[in-house]
Motif scaffolding. Structure first.
Motif, PDB file in Angstrom:
ATOM      1  N   GLY A  89      -8.830  30.055 -17.654  1.00  0.00           N
ATOM      2  CA  GLY A  89      -7.943  28.921 -17.459  1.00  0.00           C
ATOM      3  C   GLY A  89      -7.875  28.045 -18.692  1.00  0.00           C
ATOM      4  O   GLY A  89      -8.839  27.962 -19.464  1.00  0.00           O
ATOM      5  N   ILE A  90      -6.724  27.418 -18.896  1.00  0.00           N
ATOM      6  CA  ILE A  90      -6.509  26.521 -20.039  1.00  0.00           C
ATOM      7  C   ILE A  90      -5.822  25.260 -19.538  1.00  0.00           C
ATOM      8  O   ILE A  90      -4.911  25.318 -18.703  1.00  0.00           O
ATOM      9  CB  ILE A  90      -5.603  27.176 -21.104  1.00  0.00           C
ATOM     10  CG1 ILE A  90      -6.229  28.464 -21.650  1.00  0.00           C
ATOM     11  CG2 ILE A  90      -5.318  26.203 -22.250  1.00  0.00           C
ATOM     12  CD1 ILE A  90      -5.288  29.251 -22.555  1.00  0.00           C
ATOM     13  N   ALA A  91      -6.268  24.112 -20.037  1.00  0.00           N
ATOM     14  CA  ALA A  91      -5.563  22.854 -19.794  1.00  0.00           C
ATOM     15  C   ALA A  91      -5.276  22.218 -21.142  1.00  0.00           C
ATOM     16  O   ALA A  91      -6.147  22.173 -22.016  1.00  0.00           O
ATOM     17  CB  ALA A  91      -6.398  21.917 -18.927  1.00  0.00           C
ATOM     18  N   SER A  92      -4.064  21.750 -21.313  1.00  0.00           N
ATOM     19  CA  SER A  92      -3.642  21.155 -22.575  1.00  0.00           C
ATOM     20  C   SER A  92      -3.032  19.788 -22.323  1.00  0.00           C
ATOM     21  O   SER A  92      -2.376  19.566 -21.290  1.00  0.00           O
ATOM     22  CB  SER A  92      -2.616  22.050 -23.278  1.00  0.00           C
ATOM     23  OG  SER A  92      -1.990  21.368 -24.357  1.00  0.00           O
ATOM     24  N   LYS A 111     -15.278  33.861 -17.519  1.00  0.00           N
ATOM     25  CA  LYS A 111     -16.148  32.781 -17.046  1.00  0.00           C
ATOM     26  C   LYS A 111     -15.806  31.414 -17.618  1.00  0.00           C
ATOM     27  O   LYS A 111     -16.310  30.406 -17.143  1.00  0.00           O
ATOM     28  CB  LYS A 111     -17.608  33.092 -17.388  1.00  0.00           C
ATOM     29  CG  LYS A 111     -18.153  34.409 -16.885  1.00  0.00           C
ATOM     30  CD  LYS A 111     -19.623  34.550 -17.265  1.00  0.00           C
ATOM     31  CE  LYS A 111     -20.176  35.908 -16.864  1.00  0.00           C
ATOM     32  NZ  LYS A 111     -19.671  36.963 -17.766  1.00  0.00           N
ATOM     33  N   TYR A 112     -14.979  31.357 -18.668  1.00  0.00           N
ATOM     34  CA  TYR A 112     -14.798  30.102 -19.386  1.00  0.00           C
ATOM     35  C   TYR A 112     -13.406  29.508 -19.210  1.00  0.00           C
ATOM     36  O   TYR A 112     -12.419  30.219 -19.040  1.00  0.00           O
ATOM     37  CB  TYR A 112     -15.059  30.303 -20.885  1.00  0.00           C
ATOM     38  CG  TYR A 112     -16.501  30.623 -21.164  1.00  0.00           C
ATOM     39  CD1 TYR A 112     -17.462  29.620 -21.211  1.00  0.00           C
ATOM     40  CD2 TYR A 112     -16.909  31.945 -21.335  1.00  0.00           C
ATOM     41  CE1 TYR A 112     -18.789  29.917 -21.443  1.00  0.00           C
ATOM     42  CE2 TYR A 112     -18.241  32.247 -21.564  1.00  0.00           C
ATOM     43  CZ  TYR A 112     -19.175  31.232 -21.616  1.00  0.00           C
ATOM     44  OH  TYR A 112     -20.493  31.535 -21.832  1.00  0.00           O
ATOM     45  N   ARG A 140     -16.737  28.043 -15.790  1.00  0.00           N
ATOM     46  CA  ARG A 140     -16.084  27.750 -14.524  1.00  0.00           C
ATOM     47  C   ARG A 140     -17.139  27.511 -13.443  1.00  0.00           C
ATOM     48  O   ARG A 140     -18.252  28.043 -13.509  1.00  0.00           O
ATOM     49  CB  ARG A 140     -15.154  28.884 -14.117  1.00  0.00           C
ATOM     50  CG  ARG A 140     -15.865  30.212 -13.821  1.00  0.00           C
ATOM     51  CD  ARG A 140     -14.887  31.299 -13.433  1.00  0.00           C
ATOM     52  NE  ARG A 140     -14.142  30.927 -12.233  1.00  0.00           N
ATOM     53  CZ  ARG A 140     -13.090  31.601 -11.783  1.00  0.00           C
ATOM     54  NH1 ARG A 140     -12.655  32.679 -12.438  1.00  0.00           N
ATOM     55  NH2 ARG A 140     -12.461  31.206 -10.699  1.00  0.00           N
ATOM     56  N   VAL A 141     -16.800  26.731 -12.428  1.00  0.00           N
ATOM     57  CA  VAL A 141     -17.727  26.467 -11.325  1.00  0.00           C
ATOM     58  C   VAL A 141     -17.313  27.194 -10.045  1.00  0.00           C
ATOM     59  O   VAL A 141     -18.132  27.362  -9.140  1.00  0.00           O
ATOM     60  CB  VAL A 141     -17.852  24.950 -11.038  1.00  0.00           C
ATOM     61  CG1 VAL A 141     -18.508  24.254 -12.214  1.00  0.00           C
ATOM     62  CG2 VAL A 141     -16.497  24.320 -10.730  1.00  0.00           C
ATOM     63  N   THR A 142     -16.060  27.628  -9.964  1.00  0.00           N
ATOM     64  CA  THR A 142     -15.623  28.418  -8.822  1.00  0.00           C
ATOM     65  C   THR A 142     -16.030  29.877  -9.032  1.00  0.00           C
ATOM     66  O   THR A 142     -16.323  30.287 -10.158  1.00  0.00           O
ATOM     67  CB  THR A 142     -14.095  28.308  -8.641  1.00  0.00           C
ATOM     68  OG1 THR A 142     -13.449  28.634  -9.887  1.00  0.00           O
ATOM     69  CG2 THR A 142     -13.706  26.900  -8.223  1.00  0.00           C
ATOM     70  N   THR A 149      -9.408  26.686 -10.144  1.00  0.00           N
ATOM     71  CA  THR A 149      -8.847  25.557  -9.415  1.00  0.00           C
ATOM     72  C   THR A 149      -9.085  24.288 -10.219  1.00  0.00           C
ATOM     73  O   THR A 149      -9.768  24.310 -11.260  1.00  0.00           O
ATOM     74  CB  THR A 149      -9.500  25.404  -8.026  1.00  0.00           C
ATOM     75  OG1 THR A 149     -10.856  24.941  -8.195  1.00  0.00           O
ATOM     76  CG2 THR A 149      -9.503  26.727  -7.266  1.00  0.00           C
ATOM     77  N   MET A 150      -8.561  23.171  -9.741  1.00  0.00           N
ATOM     78  CA  MET A 150      -8.754  21.897 -10.430  1.00  0.00           C
ATOM     79  C   MET A 150     -10.242  21.558 -10.569  1.00  0.00           C
ATOM     80  O   MET A 150     -10.651  20.909 -11.527  1.00  0.00           O
ATOM     81  CB  MET A 150      -8.018  20.792  -9.679  1.00  0.00           C
ATOM     82  CG  MET A 150      -8.000  19.457 -10.416  1.00  0.00           C
ATOM     83  SD  MET A 150      -7.049  19.515 -11.964  1.00  0.00           S
ATOM     84  CE  MET A 150      -5.377  19.474 -11.299  1.00  0.00           C
ATOM     85  N   GLU A 151     -11.062  22.023  -9.637  1.00  0.00           N
ATOM     86  CA  GLU A 151     -12.501  21.761  -9.688  1.00  0.00           C
ATOM     87  C   GLU A 151     -13.124  22.270 -10.985  1.00  0.00           C
ATOM     88  O   GLU A 151     -14.062  21.676 -11.517  1.00  0.00           O
ATOM     89  CB  GLU A 151     -13.184  22.419  -8.481  1.00  0.00           C
ATOM     90  CG  GLU A 151     -14.679  22.155  -8.398  1.00  0.00           C
ATOM     91  CD  GLU A 151     -15.341  22.903  -7.253  1.00  0.00           C
ATOM     92  OE1 GLU A 151     -16.583  22.772  -7.107  1.00  0.00           O
ATOM     93  OE2 GLU A 151     -14.640  23.626  -6.505  1.00  0.00           O
TER      94      GLU A 151
END
Length: 337
Positions: A89-92, A111-112, A140-142, A149-151
């Motif tokens: 996942g990526i968030a920008s 995992k990242y 990641r925690v999920t 997810t957002m978590e």
């Protein structure tokens, strides 16, 4: 082998024991970041010669006008990471929400996650001033094998496994930490290789530089106003020198090497602050703490703050430990009076 002849690739291999659980994934992730940074650096150096400066005509989720180079840098980093299937996942800063990445087998096995400000200080590009990139990496925690997810993104900064920044200035320098100190690597553009140029960076406990946009002085909290007056007093080794570039990565890089403090406090115009906790404050705070400095929102440690939203903004004070302590002292005094 001398320090300055060590390449970033060699350094990553030599220090894989810093993250033995990663099975090479984190190393490949750092390698993808360095590749994307080379592409962005090349484009930054061509600004003015090609049609890459100016507004792109879009407004991002922050309500800011996107520059053409913002869009290019964002796409370059995302494509570099997605094509190599290194992150899940990526968030920008430039995107409304996070991006979920599936592997070839659509198994979400990585995992990242990575959060980034792909081009920090992009309004500087039109006047040939320095810009940068800031990034943050978490596990990641999920459960692995499920979509992120957002978590996974709303983790406090003290759970970062790596963070760093790139400055595109007179030279391109990549500075990062995996929680075992801070090291900087300078790009040799002729060879396309990063060399270890700033080993084991330590920020001085005291400094003589303060970095803040003093144009907003009248809107600042009283504690910050009192600290700025303190910096300007003719006493001891003061007045301090005021230096402000308008690019967090570049302002902090100077202060990290020379000793100093960076402040972007809350104001009557921006009561929650302006800088983003996840894309800017957490990664810079991680780097500065690893170098021996401190980072607070005026009262509490940045890395202990639990995010509540992806684009959350907070006040930010970061730099040499004794200088940050002095700001905290002035903030408390002002609140008590």
């Amino acid at each position: 082998m001398t320090r300055k002849s060590r390449t970033l690739g060699e350094f990553i291999i030599e220090n894989q024991s810093d993250f033995p659980y990663a099975n090479g994934e984190l190393s490949r992730l750092i390698n993808s970041i360095r590749l994307a940074a080379k592409v962005v650096s090349h484009k930054v150096n061509k600004a003015g010669l090609v049609d890459i400066t100016g507004a792109a005509g879009e407004v991002n989720i922050q309500g800011e006008n996107q520059q053409k180079l913002d869009v290019f840098a964002n796409e370059t980093f995302i494509n570099s990471l997605v094509n190599r299937e290194i992150v899940c996942g990526i968030a920008s800063e430039e995107n409304d929400s996070f991006i979920t990445i599936k592997g070839q087998n659509k198994d979400h096995k990585n995992k990242y996650i990575l959060l980034m400000d792909p081009l920090d200080g992009s309004s500087n590009i039109d006047v040939n001033a320095s810009v940068g990139t800031v990034f943050s990496i978490y596990r990641r925690v999920t459960p692995v094998g499920t979509p992120v997810t957002m978590e996974d993104f709303l983790q406090p900064g003290n759970l970062q496994v790596a963070a760093g920044y790139i400055v595109y200035g007179t030279s391109t320098i990549l500075v990062y930490s995996t929680g075992n100190g801070v090291n900087g690597f300078t790009l040799n553009p002729a060879l396309g290789t990063y060399y270890l140029s700033h080993p084991d960076i330590k920020i001085p406990e005291d400094g003589t530089i303060y970095s803040v946009n003093e144009g907003h002085y009248r809107r600042f909290p009283q504690g910050i106003k009192n600290y700025i007056k303190y910096c300007q007093e003719e006493k001891g080794n003061r007045p301090y020198t005021s230096r402000y570039i308008g690019s967090l990565a570049n302002d902090m890089h100077r202060n990290l090497l020379k000793g100093g403090i960076y402040m972007y406090p809350s104001s009557s115009k921006a009561p929650k602050g302006k800088l983003r906790l996840l894309y800017e404050c957490n990664p810079i705070a991680f780097i500065v703490e690893q170098a021996g400095g401190k980072a607070i929102d005026g009262y509490q440690r940045i890395l202990d703050i639990k995010p509540t939203e992806l684009h959350e903004r907070i006040p930010f004070v970061c730099g040499s430990s004794n200088m940050v302590d002095k700001v905290e002292e002035f903030m408390k005094e002002a609140d008590e009076n």
